[in-house]
Design an enzyme around this catalytic site. Sequence first.
Site, PDB file in Angstrom:
ATOM      1  N   CYS A 284       0.701  -1.210   0.050  1.00  0.00           N
ATOM      2  CA  CYS A 284      -0.070  -0.097  -0.022  1.00  0.00           C
ATOM      3  C   CYS A 284       0.881   1.054   0.047  1.00  0.00           C
ATOM      4  CB  CYS A 284      -0.853  -0.169   0.995  1.00  0.00           C
ATOM      5  SG  CYS A 284      -0.297   0.055   2.792  1.00  0.00           S
TER       6      CYS A 284
ATOM      7  N   ARG B  98      -3.533  -0.702   5.485  1.00  0.00           N
ATOM      8  CA  ARG B  98      -4.153  -1.922   4.709  1.00  0.00           C
ATOM      9  C   ARG B  98      -3.109  -2.840   4.522  1.00  0.00           C
ATOM     10  NH1 ARG B  98      -5.304   2.126  -0.233  1.00  0.00           N
ATOM     11  NH2 ARG B  98      -3.399   3.070   0.684  1.00  0.00           N
TER      12      ARG B  98
ATOM     13  N   ASP C 252      -8.270   3.626   1.227  1.00  0.00           N
ATOM     14  CA  ASP C 252      -7.399   4.049   2.070  1.00  0.00           C
ATOM     15  C   ASP C 252      -8.078   4.590   3.391  1.00  0.00           C
ATOM     16  OD1 ASP C 252      -5.669   5.370   3.871  1.00  0.00           O
ATOM     17  OD2 ASP C 252      -4.643   6.420   2.074  1.00  0.00           O
TER      18      ASP C 252
END
Length: 145
Positions: free
Chosen positions: A3, A9, A117
């Site tokens: 990420c 994440r 996100d």
Amino acid sequence: MVCLGNICRSPLAEGILSSKGKHLNLKVDSAGTAAYHVGKQPDIRSIDIAKKYDIDLSKQRARQFSRADFDEFDIIYAMDTNNYAHLISLASCETERNKIIMILNKINPNSYQSVPDPYYGGKNGFQEVYNMLDKACEKIIQNIE
Ligand code: 4NP
């Protein structure tokens, strides 16, 4: 698992895939395309949501993706389209480019859908991210098996 910051994440994706693949001989790791958070623990909200499912992220530390990862790993999962484009720009040949996969394409083929996100959002965002990654990782394990 890649990420942007490697604190929200991708640490979750790493934890979920490692947990689901315990019985397999997998090498699972995560990294960020950016270096802002190198050396830090995952975001407490990622740690907490993983803990709810008995997955421990507390020993992970953020690192930046490096070109050496193209040699170390067979498959590189991008969480979003920005990460994907960044990784593609770092790849130097077709073999490396072919290793890069949008993780949600595992459940929605060719959708190029991003894992949102959750950094600037609330706790619900982390539950939503967990649910998406759980499904995608389940599919990854099924395919390996
Ligand atoms: P991640 O989330 O890419 O899922 O780790 C983010 C973490 C930090 C920032 C952005 C996204 N940041 O801008 O610091």
